[in-house]
Design an enzyme around this catalytic site. Structure first.
Site, mmCIF file in Angstrom:
data_model
loop_
_atom_site.group_PDB
_atom_site.id
_atom_site.type_symbol
_atom_site.label_atom_id
_atom_site.label_comp_id
_atom_site.label_asym_id
_atom_site.label_seq_id
_atom_site.Cartn_x
_atom_site.Cartn_y
_atom_site.Cartn_z
ATOM 1 N N GLY A 17 0.737 -1.230 -0.097
ATOM 2 C CA GLY A 17 -0.122 -0.017 0.038
ATOM 3 C C GLY A 17 0.865 1.009 -0.093
ATOM 4 C CG ASP A 58 4.997 -6.926 15.617
ATOM 5 O OD1 ASP A 58 4.446 -5.915 15.816
ATOM 6 O OD2 ASP A 58 4.214 -8.256 15.802
ATOM 7 C CG ASN A 80 2.542 3.885 6.014
ATOM 8 O OD1 ASN A 80 1.304 4.389 5.517
ATOM 9 N ND2 ASN A 80 2.597 2.579 5.665
ATOM 10 C CE1 TYR A 145 -7.328 3.128 10.899
ATOM 11 C CE2 TYR A 145 -8.866 4.530 10.113
ATOM 12 C CZ TYR A 145 -7.703 4.130 9.889
ATOM 13 O OH TYR A 145 -6.733 4.432 8.930
ATOM 14 C CE LYS A 149 -4.547 5.484 11.271
ATOM 15 N NZ LYS A 149 -2.999 5.828 11.025
ATOM 16 N N PRO A 175 -5.612 10.809 4.652
ATOM 17 C CG PRO A 175 -4.245 9.120 3.809
ATOM 18 C CD PRO A 175 -4.656 9.905 5.130
ATOM 19 N N GLY A 176 -8.501 9.978 2.871
ATOM 20 C CA GLY A 176 -9.831 9.202 2.555
ATOM 21 C C GLY A 176 -9.518 7.984 1.957
ATOM 22 C CD GLU A 181 -1.840 -6.210 0.644
ATOM 23 O OE1 GLU A 181 -1.641 -6.762 1.470
ATOM 24 O OE2 GLU A 181 -1.025 -6.415 -0.213
HETATM 25 P P1 NDP Z 1 -1.776 -1.790 3.957
HETATM 26 O O1 NDP Z 1 -2.577 -2.918 4.864
HETATM 27 O O2 NDP Z 1 -1.235 -2.141 2.720
HETATM 28 O O3 NDP Z 1 -0.419 -1.520 4.758
HETATM 29 C C1 NDP Z 1 -0.215 -1.498 6.208
HETATM 30 C C2 NDP Z 1 1.228 -1.620 6.299
HETATM 31 O O4 NDP Z 1 1.199 -1.581 8.074
HETATM 32 C C3 NDP Z 1 1.707 -3.018 6.141
HETATM 33 O O5 NDP Z 1 2.947 -2.831 5.514
HETATM 34 C C4 NDP Z 1 1.980 -3.800 7.202
HETATM 35 O O6 NDP Z 1 3.071 -4.525 7.140
HETATM 36 C C5 NDP Z 1 2.071 -2.643 8.337
HETATM 37 N N1 NDP Z 1 1.834 -3.224 9.691
HETATM 38 C C6 NDP Z 1 0.568 -3.594 10.173
HETATM 39 N N2 NDP Z 1 0.846 -4.061 11.265
HETATM 40 C C7 NDP Z 1 1.980 -3.916 11.698
HETATM 41 C C8 NDP Z 1 2.966 -4.516 12.865
HETATM 42 N N3 NDP Z 1 2.475 -4.953 13.947
HETATM 43 N N4 NDP Z 1 4.358 -4.316 12.888
HETATM 44 C C9 NDP Z 1 4.848 -3.691 11.635
HETATM 45 N N5 NDP Z 1 4.204 -3.302 10.486
HETATM 46 C C10 NDP Z 1 2.800 -3.463 10.637
HETATM 47 O O7 NDP Z 1 -2.447 -0.697 4.306
HETATM 48 P P2 NDP Z 1 -2.476 1.119 3.896
HETATM 49 O O8 NDP Z 1 -1.188 1.174 2.972
HETATM 50 O O9 NDP Z 1 -3.602 1.662 3.592
HETATM 51 O O10 NDP Z 1 -2.230 1.841 5.147
HETATM 52 C C11 NDP Z 1 -0.899 2.550 5.449
HETATM 53 C C12 NDP Z 1 -1.466 3.644 6.505
HETATM 54 O O11 NDP Z 1 -2.341 4.370 6.040
HETATM 55 C C13 NDP Z 1 -2.222 3.219 8.097
HETATM 56 O O12 NDP Z 1 -1.632 3.802 8.970
HETATM 57 C C14 NDP Z 1 -3.521 3.429 7.469
HETATM 58 O O13 NDP Z 1 -4.286 3.615 8.757
HETATM 59 C C15 NDP Z 1 -3.582 4.599 6.848
HETATM 60 N N6 NDP Z 1 -4.753 4.960 6.222
HETATM 61 C C16 NDP Z 1 -5.096 4.130 5.034
HETATM 62 C C17 NDP Z 1 -6.387 4.504 4.368
HETATM 63 C C18 NDP Z 1 -6.898 3.839 3.455
HETATM 64 O O14 NDP Z 1 -8.137 4.121 2.941
HETATM 65 N N7 NDP Z 1 -6.214 2.569 2.974
HETATM 66 C C19 NDP Z 1 -7.148 5.738 4.573
HETATM 67 C C20 NDP Z 1 -6.315 6.571 5.682
HETATM 68 C C21 NDP Z 1 -5.278 6.105 6.389
HETATM 69 P P3 NDP Z 1 2.998 -6.087 7.570
HETATM 70 O O15 NDP Z 1 1.740 -6.874 7.711
HETATM 71 O O16 NDP Z 1 4.182 -6.839 6.680
HETATM 72 O O17 NDP Z 1 3.669 -6.315 8.976
#
Ligand code: NDP
Length: 246
Positions: A17, A58, A80, A145, A149, A175-176, A181
């Site tokens: 993402g 983690d 992020n 959630y 945030k 972001p919206g 994923e």
């Molecule tokens: P994804 O699910 O694609 O990415 C989330 C990332 O966070 C992954 O790389 C995952 O990696 C990592 N992650 C989650 N838990 C852990 C952990 N315990 N330790 C280390 N890494 C972790 O989602 P997005 O790219 O959409 O999300 C990125 C950010 O954007 C988040 O903070 C989300 O809240 C925010 N956001 C997203 C929106 C959306 O509509 N998608 C809207 C607004 C904000 P891995 O599982 O490999 O550890």
């Protein structure tokens, strides 16, 4: 201090993402990037594609987080890593859903700043980019959630005051809906997930990365404090409209 003055970036949640798109965008600008997340195979693929360095972590392991992050000398932190759970409703959420969101979205995000900003301040050069959400600014119906945030939003606002004079800039991106994923975890029911993401054109991870690069690239006297960006058909309150015929 535009992006060209920064040398090294740490991106958390880089395995998919928004995080992965940030790694790609920063590598394209010649930044040495350390990409961190839990899934090693995803990080290895990203490294092969972009030439980034990788760190399997983690972020809920606070001791490991401090051990690994403190010595990196990152000029940029893209804070992020995050997740949503229980979007079917608060009353249906489990205790683990609530704890994981708070642990990752709030506790770990604050520790990541604490572990990296001290070195930035000592070097008088740094930029922290927190990934918030419109759910942290407006009530859109995801209580826990949104609370995580919202906490990060006020953390960023207070931190800007605290960091004054250190040479460390602070940006929050809100972001919206972005097509990532994220929603596999937030809305496990495939039918409901498809409905939630239908009828409009969602943001792409690259849109968020471009906004981040804009903030990083601003001249030194400019601190881009908050950027809110949504799909054109999504109002900040969460409502989605059918796209207009063009
Ligand atoms: P994804 O699910 O694609 O990415 C989330 C990332 O966070 C992954 O790389 C995952 O990696 C990592 N992650 C989650 N838990 C852990 C952990 N315990 N330790 C280390 N890494 C972790 O989602 P997005 O790219 O959409 O999300 C990125 C950010 O954007 C988040 O903070 C989300 O809240 C925010 N956001 C997203 C929106 C959306 O509509 N998608 C809207 C607004 C904000 P891995 O599982 O490999 O550890």
């Amino acid at each position: 201090m535009p992006l060209s003055d920064y040398k090294t970036a740490l991106v958390t949640g880089a395995s998919s993402g928004i995080g992965a798109a940030c790694v790609t965008a920063l590598r394209e600008r010649g930044i040495d990037v350390v990409a961190t997340a839990r899934r090693p195979e995803r990080l290895a693929a990203l490294a092969a594609e972009t030439g980034c360095r990788t760190l399997q972590l983690d972020v809920r392991d606070t001791d490991a987080l401090y051990r690994e992050l403190s010595g990196l000398e990152a000029d940029i932190l893209i804070n992020n890593a995050g997740l949503g759970r229980g979007f079917a409703g608060f009353l249906k959420s489990s205790k683990d859903d609530i704890e994981e969101m708070i642990d990752v979205n709030v506790t770990a995000a604050i520790h990541a700043v604490h572990a990296t900003a001290q070195g930035m301040a000592a070097r008088k050069r740094g930029h922290i980019v927190n990934i918030g959400s419109i759910a942290g600014l407006y009530p859109i119906g995801f209580p826990v959630y949104g609370a995580t945030k919202g906490a990060i939003h006020l953390f960023a606002q207070h931190l800007r005051i605290d960091l004054k004079g250190t040479g460390v800039r602070m940006t929050e991106i809100c972001p919206g809906r972005v097509a990532t994923e994220f929603f596999d975890t937030a809305i496990p029911d495939a039918e409901k997930r498809t409905a939630f993401m239908s009828g409009f054109s969602p943001l792409r991870p690259e849109d968020i990365a471009a906004a981040i690069v804009y903030a990083l690239d601003a001249p030194w006297h400019v601190n881009v404090s908050t950027i809110e960006l949504t799909p054109t058909e999504q109002a900040p309150g969460g409502a989605v409209r059918q796209p207009v015929e063009r």
